[in-house]
Design a protein around this motif. Structure first.
Motif, mmCIF file in Angstrom:
data_model
loop_
_atom_site.group_PDB
_atom_site.id
_atom_site.type_symbol
_atom_site.label_atom_id
_atom_site.label_comp_id
_atom_site.label_asym_id
_atom_site.label_seq_id
_atom_site.Cartn_x
_atom_site.Cartn_y
_atom_site.Cartn_z
ATOM 1 N N TYR A 1 0.908 -0.946 -0.438
ATOM 2 C CA TYR A 1 -0.390 -0.405 -0.195
ATOM 3 C C TYR A 1 0.592 1.319 -0.107
ATOM 4 O O TYR A 1 1.889 1.250 1.004
ATOM 5 C CB TYR A 1 -0.553 -0.083 1.491
ATOM 6 N N ASP A 2 -0.128 1.931 -0.201
ATOM 7 C CA ASP A 2 0.970 3.865 -0.682
ATOM 8 C C ASP A 2 1.106 3.800 0.700
ATOM 9 O O ASP A 2 2.552 4.522 0.956
ATOM 10 C CB ASP A 2 0.396 4.372 -1.292
ATOM 11 N N SER A 3 0.789 4.098 1.752
ATOM 12 C CA SER A 3 0.414 5.123 2.831
ATOM 13 C C SER A 3 -0.300 3.767 3.693
ATOM 14 O O SER A 3 -0.801 2.985 3.375
ATOM 15 C CB SER A 3 0.185 6.125 3.014
ATOM 16 N N THR A 4 -0.030 4.317 4.595
ATOM 17 C CA THR A 4 -0.724 3.684 6.235
ATOM 18 C C THR A 4 -1.785 4.161 6.555
ATOM 19 O O THR A 4 -1.587 5.613 6.746
ATOM 20 C CB THR A 4 -0.111 3.334 7.092
ATOM 21 N N MET A 5 -3.015 4.398 7.061
ATOM 22 C CA MET A 5 -4.298 5.247 7.291
ATOM 23 C C MET A 5 -4.172 4.982 8.996
ATOM 24 O O MET A 5 -4.625 3.635 9.339
ATOM 25 C CB MET A 5 -5.538 5.027 7.004
ATOM 26 N N VAL A 6 -3.884 5.179 9.943
ATOM 27 C CA VAL A 6 -3.433 5.340 11.497
ATOM 28 C C VAL A 6 -5.381 6.424 11.701
ATOM 29 O O VAL A 6 -5.083 7.406 11.848
ATOM 30 C CB VAL A 6 -2.629 6.008 11.499
ATOM 31 N N VAL A 7 -5.889 5.453 12.524
ATOM 32 C CA VAL A 7 -7.647 5.691 12.627
ATOM 33 C C VAL A 7 -6.706 6.948 14.082
ATOM 34 O O VAL A 7 -6.791 5.575 14.954
ATOM 35 C CB VAL A 7 -8.450 5.079 12.742
ATOM 36 N N THR A 8 -8.239 7.646 14.509
ATOM 37 C CA THR A 8 -7.510 8.191 15.566
ATOM 38 C C THR A 8 -8.988 8.278 15.937
ATOM 39 O O THR A 8 -8.995 8.897 17.366
ATOM 40 C CB THR A 8 -6.627 9.435 15.760
ATOM 41 N N LYS A 9 -9.736 8.568 15.243
ATOM 42 C CA LYS A 9 -11.147 8.584 16.161
ATOM 43 C C LYS A 9 -11.671 8.023 14.911
ATOM 44 O O LYS A 9 -12.182 8.334 13.243
ATOM 45 C CB LYS A 9 -11.583 9.815 15.968
ATOM 46 N N LEU A 10 -13.137 6.393 15.455
ATOM 47 C CA LEU A 10 -14.067 6.317 14.529
ATOM 48 C C LEU A 10 -15.107 7.389 14.436
ATOM 49 O O LEU A 10 -15.502 7.248 15.811
ATOM 50 C CB LEU A 10 -14.973 5.434 14.789
ATOM 51 N N LEU A 11 -15.409 8.007 13.472
ATOM 52 C CA LEU A 11 -16.789 9.091 13.367
ATOM 53 C C LEU A 11 -17.590 8.119 12.686
ATOM 54 O O LEU A 11 -19.117 8.627 13.735
ATOM 55 C CB LEU A 11 -16.009 9.822 12.168
ATOM 56 N N LYS A 12 -17.905 6.884 12.125
ATOM 57 C CA LYS A 12 -19.218 6.130 12.121
ATOM 58 C C LYS A 12 -19.482 5.121 11.182
ATOM 59 O O LYS A 12 -18.114 5.194 10.656
ATOM 60 C CB LYS A 12 -19.824 7.326 10.506
ATOM 61 N N ILE A 13 -19.711 3.961 11.444
ATOM 62 C CA ILE A 13 -19.817 2.798 10.365
ATOM 63 C C ILE A 13 -21.409 2.055 10.319
ATOM 64 O O ILE A 13 -22.113 2.410 11.287
ATOM 65 C CB ILE A 13 -18.286 2.045 11.575
ATOM 66 N N SER A 14 -21.537 1.631 9.231
ATOM 67 C CA SER A 14 -22.711 1.090 8.304
ATOM 68 C C SER A 14 -21.986 0.244 7.479
ATOM 69 O O SER A 14 -21.784 0.041 6.945
ATOM 70 C CB SER A 14 -23.323 2.363 7.764
ATOM 71 N N LYS A 15 -22.829 -0.273 8.342
ATOM 72 C CA LYS A 15 -23.072 -1.732 6.889
ATOM 73 C C LYS A 15 -23.787 -1.355 5.485
ATOM 74 O O LYS A 15 -23.352 -1.651 4.749
ATOM 75 C CB LYS A 15 -23.959 -3.196 7.303
ATOM 76 N N GLN A 16 -24.550 0.031 5.299
ATOM 77 C CA GLN A 16 -25.616 0.594 4.568
ATOM 78 C C GLN A 16 -24.053 1.382 3.989
ATOM 79 O O GLN A 16 -24.114 2.305 4.355
ATOM 80 C CB GLN A 16 -26.567 1.280 5.115
ATOM 81 N N ILE A 17 -24.073 1.242 2.611
ATOM 82 C CA ILE A 17 -22.528 0.988 1.806
ATOM 83 C C ILE A 17 -23.810 2.706 0.830
ATOM 84 O O ILE A 17 -24.943 2.589 0.130
ATOM 85 C CB ILE A 17 -22.204 0.791 0.896
ATOM 86 N N PRO A 18 -23.788 3.495 1.147
ATOM 87 C CA PRO A 18 -23.641 4.846 0.662
ATOM 88 C C PRO A 18 -23.894 5.057 -1.155
ATOM 89 O O PRO A 18 -23.449 4.941 -1.619
ATOM 90 C CB PRO A 18 -24.068 6.297 1.321
ATOM 91 N N ASP A 19 -25.061 6.261 -1.402
ATOM 92 C CA ASP A 19 -24.953 5.757 -2.597
ATOM 93 C C ASP A 19 -23.819 7.219 -2.855
ATOM 94 O O ASP A 19 -23.964 7.849 -2.952
ATOM 95 C CB ASP A 19 -27.058 6.405 -3.367
ATOM 96 N N GLY A 20 -23.325 6.599 -4.482
ATOM 97 C CA GLY A 20 -22.566 8.050 -4.957
ATOM 98 C C GLY A 20 -21.294 7.136 -4.942
ATOM 99 O O GLY A 20 -21.670 5.594 -5.754
ATOM 100 N N PRO A 21 -19.843 7.311 -5.137
ATOM 101 C CA PRO A 21 -18.799 6.629 -5.597
ATOM 102 C C PRO A 21 -18.332 5.630 -4.642
ATOM 103 O O PRO A 21 -17.798 5.030 -4.947
ATOM 104 C CB PRO A 21 -17.742 7.645 -5.667
ATOM 105 N N CYS A 22 -18.715 5.520 -3.597
ATOM 106 C CA CYS A 22 -18.508 3.687 -2.909
ATOM 107 C C CYS A 22 -19.782 2.941 -3.110
ATOM 108 O O CYS A 22 -19.775 1.875 -2.981
ATOM 109 C CB CYS A 22 -19.073 4.563 -1.312
ATOM 110 N N SER A 23 -20.028 3.570 -3.666
ATOM 111 C CA SER A 23 -20.981 1.820 -4.233
ATOM 112 C C SER A 23 -21.687 1.573 -5.506
ATOM 113 O O SER A 23 -21.770 0.174 -5.860
ATOM 114 C CB SER A 23 -23.006 2.772 -3.868
ATOM 115 N N GLN A 24 -20.471 1.523 -6.000
ATOM 116 C CA GLN A 24 -19.518 1.810 -7.480
ATOM 117 C C GLN A 24 -19.003 0.600 -6.940
ATOM 118 O O GLN A 24 -18.140 0.346 -6.603
ATOM 119 C CB GLN A 24 -19.227 2.528 -7.506
#
Length: 126
Positions: free
Chosen positions: A103-126
């Motif tokens: 992977y190009d980078s590692t994403m170090v998560v400092t705070k979870l704002l939202k998590i959902s089984k439902q994937i919203p319409d738009g770029p994420c659903s493709q």
């Protein structure tokens, strides 16, 4: 000759000052937190995140220790099921000697704002 030496000294000093200013800016960007939105997949061997907007992939390190727990609490029967997340994080260069090197980078998560089984319409659903 004295004027020539002064000019050379002035140019050298200017270059040093400019180089110092550029290094300070880079250091500030490394410590800056980002809010990112995308798809997170978790399992025994892979912890990955794909950003919705441009499709970049990151290895995930959960420094807050809440992302993996929240994913597990969603009760999936199979690992690696993608979920939609919004997190605060910092991006760091991946270690090329480990699996994170893919992977190009590692994403170090400092705070979870939202998590959902439902994937919203738009770029994420493709």
């Amino acid at each position: 000759m004295s004027t020539y030496k002064k000019l050379i000294f002035f140019l050298f000093a200017s270059m040093v000052v400019l180089a110092a200013c550029n290094n300070d800016d880079k250091g500030a960007d490394k410590n800056k937190s980002l809010v990112v939105k995308g798809l997170y997949s978790y399992g025994p061997e892979i912890k990955s995140f794909t950003e919705c907007e441009d499709g970049r992939e990151f290895w995930v390190a959960d420094s807050a220790k809440t992302l993996e727990l929240a994913y597990s609490n969603l009760g999936f029967e199979k690992p690696y099921t993608p979920v939609y997340i919004e997190v605060e994080c910092k991006l760091v260069k991946s270690d090329t000697s480990k699996i994170t090197g893919d992977y190009d980078s590692t994403m170090v998560v400092t705070k979870l704002l939202k998590i959902s089984k439902q994937i919203p319409d738009g770029p994420c659903s493709q």
